[in-house]
Design a protein around this motif. Structure first.
Motif, PDB file in Angstrom:
ATOM      1  N   LEU A  22      85.981  -8.110 -56.309  1.00 13.40           N
ATOM      2  CA  LEU A  22      85.779  -9.554 -56.241  1.00 13.40           C
ATOM      3  C   LEU A  22      84.302  -9.895 -55.996  1.00 13.40           C
ATOM      4  O   LEU A  22      83.559 -10.141 -56.923  1.00 13.40           O
ATOM      5  CB  LEU A  22      86.675 -10.152 -55.150  1.00 13.40           C
ATOM      6  CG  LEU A  22      88.193  -9.952 -55.372  1.00 13.40           C
ATOM      7  CD1 LEU A  22      88.998 -10.500 -54.208  1.00 13.40           C
ATOM      8  CD2 LEU A  22      88.627 -10.580 -56.683  1.00 13.40           C
ATOM      9  N   VAL A  36      90.544 -17.309 -53.836  1.00  9.48           N
ATOM     10  CA  VAL A  36      91.045 -16.534 -54.962  1.00  9.48           C
ATOM     11  C   VAL A  36      92.571 -16.489 -54.898  1.00  9.48           C
ATOM     12  O   VAL A  36      93.161 -16.578 -53.811  1.00  9.48           O
ATOM     13  CB  VAL A  36      90.468 -15.101 -54.992  1.00  9.48           C
ATOM     14  CG1 VAL A  36      88.974 -15.114 -55.223  1.00  9.48           C
ATOM     15  CG2 VAL A  36      90.817 -14.362 -53.702  1.00  9.48           C
ATOM     16  N   GLY A  90      93.218 -12.615 -58.693  1.00  7.52           N
ATOM     17  CA  GLY A  90      91.793 -12.429 -58.465  1.00  7.52           C
ATOM     18  C   GLY A  90      90.941 -13.513 -59.092  1.00  7.52           C
ATOM     19  O   GLY A  90      89.721 -13.367 -59.193  1.00  7.52           O
TER      20      GLY A  90
END
Length: 821
Positions: free
Chosen positions: A208, A239, A243
């Protein structure tokens, strides 16, 4: 529209949604963690003691009472506590092992042996509605435990008394510094310097972004399977389980983020607020595009937090604080006064979903709040959102239109708004008109559907308070007129190309108001459509006449006028005749097309006799062409006696007007051809108009139509010296079809043959003098014996000798003729 006064002299109250109260101070034990499960607060200490407190008075002034101190709960520090209220479970981490206790009795239920050496755990607990539609609920509890670069995954089966493995363990490339669930299908793990999303079913890892090295990873679950993650530069991002970034409500909004004044050490989400716990204070912010600071609380050195049903407990090493929300109705009223309607509505929505807090909202009129929120959005140039909300509320369209300059001033002054309506210009004004057009189109579509279903629309909500004022939309007709007229004005200001599409369909625009607007914009073709749909055809035709050949006008062609007149029918006959005159004067050919290519048909078609009368008096030069169109070219052709007689007479007049030999020959050929072909004119009427000393062949054709065969044959054979024409005329007479059939037809034809050829023989053998027929002939007739004998010889079957002889007034001297004898 009125809700609360918004005058500038009113002091705006500060908005503080939470009240912070210290409920434990200077505890002799060091606090490591806590969990609140309402009304019980459990505190885990460094000494391994578990303190159980009863909390009361949260709605007014919270108070705390120690219920029990479980000194033997653990021999080592209690690192983490998590209460699962629906299952009455308490999950704890102490001495590197995860244990499960009964929440009510704190009796140990099980120890997860594989978790020895655990450093942290994370729970995901959801209670979805019963899939069968009943009132029962089925708990869904999942547990993730981090043990030495491994993630152990468990779940609590329905009706079970201990955890079961969910799947095989997941290996990590490094030790996890923090773990949290993103809904039941994914995990977020902080490794070294970055956050990673791990999918539970297949273990897929997605990198991420990095977290702040100063504070380490900080995360907290929020609503809709979303996780809040603190990144660098004091920002918190959001998120989902895939994702992906959580974005703002608008399609063009970027990733949603919260900016803190200082990097938080802990996060907690209490809808609709995100609470950031920093080293020296606590910040309360909203989770939206504004991410504005709502409240700042001076509470330092907090190390653990827990919340349940909107109440937050936070602990430092020696103290425990309670952040409990103020009454919702009080919060909402303050927010309304501060014109923060969006947050007020969000709080109302949360209160409605909580049965324990719904009673607090009794004195809040949420529809009125939404109405004011919509007005506030409008003032902030969020036109589409504002009008979408007003439509959802079924607000009277009169109130909506009154916010725009296209509404009449006297009408706008009658409506009382919560504040002054801004005067927009340029692109802002254009955007507002785009939103209004969309709103009015939607309202118009709903009205048309209600009309089609014959269902009266519900009365619109009125949010204005004006003495002695009745809403203009009290009846359906006025409502439709308001919507359509306003939509027309809106199109004129924002997208004039859409004006014709509105005016071509059935609409209820106010005629004179729309007329003035279109004239101001010089949209003449649209004005024509307006007149036409309102059956104001005289105004249309007058407009077309005035704009003929005007430079820059969209309706300057004569074709526009011709086409308009072609579409009118019998009810507008006088208008057609009156406004076709100027067209005929300027272009006779186009003027004639008004009548020859008329679009009106059936009972709506103009009577052809009336058209012929009009052309005869106003445009006699077009009469012949019009009659030819009706009689010769129409499908099916007109068979009326009047038109055929008139056309024959027009041909005669045209022949009389010619002087050039070639023109005379052409006119005579056309007249003779018509007299021979047509069977529908009045021969008696025409015969009276022909001179006695001229047009003898035409007279002969008319006489034959009247059954005066002898005179017709005499004229052709004797006075025009053309027995061939006389014989040809006889053949034409006999070739005409009759209404009879079979034997009757044969008998009738035989009788007619005898009569016709008898009269022909008589005209050839014993013609009377011209005076007997009142003719002015150039010479006296003489018997044509040889011609008669040749005729008898060629067609003996058509004659009877006795009848032929009887035709003669004195016996002729017959030459020897074997065929006759």
């Amino acid at each position: 529209w009125r809700l609360a006064s918004s005058e500038s002299h009113v002091m705006l109250e500060n908005y503080e949604p939470f009240e912070a109260v210290t409920i434990l101070h200077n505890l002799p034990l060091q606090i490591e963690c806590l969990t609140y499960c309402g009304p019980t607060l459990l505190v885990g200490t460094n000494q391994g003691h578990l303190l159980s407190y009863s909390i009361s008075g949260l709605d007014k002034c919270p108070s705390i009472q120690l219920l029990k101190s479980h000194k033997s709960f653990s021999k080592r520090p209690i690192q983490q506590l998590e209460a699962v209220v629906p299952l009455s479970l308490l999950i704890s981490l102490s001495d590197g092992t995860v244990s499960v206790h009964n929440l009510d009795t704190l009796k140990a239920l099980s120890v997860l042996d594989r978790t020895r050496g655990a450093s942290l755990f994370a729970c995901c607990h959801q209670t979805p509605a019963d899939p069968g539609g009943g009132s029962g609920r089925q708990s869904n509890l999942r547990l993730c435990v981090h043990v030495k670069q491994r993630l152990l995954l468990y779940h609590w089966p329905p009706g079970a008394s201990q955890f079961a493995e969910l799947r095989q363990e997941l290996a990590l490339p490094a030790a996890a510094r923090a773990v949290s669930w993103i809904g039941p299908t994914a995990l977020c793990v902080a490794l070294k310097t970055d956050y990673f999303r791990i999918r539970v079913d297949d273990g897929e890892i997605l990198e991420l972004f990095p977290f702040s090295p100063a504070t380490g990873p900080v995360m907290a679950p929020v609503e809709r399977n979303t996780l809040a993650l603190c990144s660098k530069d004091s920002k918190t991002m959001f998120v989902n389980e895939k994702g992906r970034w959580r974005r703002g409500q608008k399609s063009n909004d970027g990733p949603l983020m919260v900016k803190w004044s200082k990097e938080p050490l802990l996060l907690q989400y209490l809808a609709p607020f995100l609470i950031g716990i920093c080293a020296d204070f606590v910040e309360v912010r909203t989770v939206d595009q504004r991410t504005s600071l709502i409240q700042n609380l001076d509470i330092p050195s907090l190390r653990s937090v827990s919340q349940h049903r909107g109440v937050l407990f936070a602990a430092s090493a020696k103290s425990v604080y309670c952040l409990h929300p103020r009454p919702l109705s009080a919060q909402i009223k303050v927010l309304i006064q501060r014109r923060d309607f969006e947050l007020a509505l969000r709080l109302h929505e949360i209160g409605q979903s909580d049965p324990d807090r719904a009673d607090e909202l009794r004195d809040i009129d949420v529809s009125l709040v939404k109405c004011h929120y919509a007005f506030n959005l409008f003032c902030q140039r969020q036109f589409a959102e504002s009008l979408d909300l007003l439509e959802l509320l079924s607000i009277d369209p009169a109130n909506v239109v009154a916010m725009y300059p296209i509404a009449p001033r006297e009408f706008r002054d009658r409506v009382s708004f919560p504040g002054r309506v801004p005067e927009f210009s340029g692109q802002d004004l254009l955007e507002s008109y785009f939103a209004l057009a969309k709103y009015l189109s939607s309202v118009r579509k709903k009205l048309l559907a209600q009309i089609a279903q014959k269902v009266p629309p519900p009365p619109p909500i009125q949010f204005y308070t004006v003495d002695k004022y009745q809403p203009i939309t009290a009846d359906l007709e006025k409502l439709r007129q308001l919507v359509d007229t306003s939509l027309l004005k809106c199109y004129l200001e924002s997208n004039p190309a859409l004006v014709p599409s509105l005016l071509r369909t059935t609409n209820y625009c106010h005629l004179r108001e729309a007329e003035a607007c279109l004239k101001q914009k010089r949209m003449w073709s649209s004005l024509l459509l307006l007149y036409k749909n309102n059956n104001d055809h005289e105004s249309s035709l007058k407009l077309l006449m005035e704009h003929y050949q005007q430079p820059g006008s969209q309706i300057s062609n004569i074709e526009d006028s011709v086409q308009y007149l072609q579409e009118l029918g019998v009810p507008y006959q006088d208008l057609i005749f009156r406004y076709s005159r100027w067209i005929i004067e300027r272009d006779p050919k186009e003027g004639l097309r008004i009548f020859t290519e008329s679009q009106a048909d059936g009972d709506n078609a103009l009577p052809r006799i009336e058209v012929a009368n009009f052309l005869e008096s106003s445009a006699p030069q077009l009469l012949t062409d019009y009659l030819e169109h009706c009689v010769l070219h129409c499908k099916p052709p007109d068979t009326s006696e009047s038109l055929h007689t008139r056309l024959a007479n027009q041909y005669r007049l045209r022949l009389e007007q010619q002087t050039e030999p070639l023109a005379v020959a052409g006119a005579r050929s056309r007249l003779l051809a018509f007299l021979r072909r047509s069977r529908h004119y009045n021969a008696q009427e025409l015969l009276a108009r022909y001179p006695n000393n001229d047009m003898l062949e035409e007279r002969a054709l008319l006489l034959s139509r009247l059954g005066q065969y002898e005179l017709a044959f005499t004229i052709l054979a004797q006075y025009l010296e053309s027995p061939e024409k006389a014989e040809s005329l006889a053949e034409e007479i006999l070739s005409q079809p009759t209404a009879e059939t079979g034997d009757a037809a044969d008998s009738s034809l035989a009788s007619l043959q005898g009569e016709v050829y008898g009269q022909l023989i008589k005209a050839l053998l014993a013609p009377l003098p011209a005076e007997a027929y009142k003719l002015h002939a150039p010479r006296a007739p003489a018997p044509m014996t040889q011609r008669a004998l040749q005729l008898l010889k060629r067609r003996p079957a058509r004659y009877r000798l006795s009848e032929s002889c009887r035709c003669c007034r004195r016996p002729p001297r017959w030459p020897t003729c074997p065929t006759i004898c």
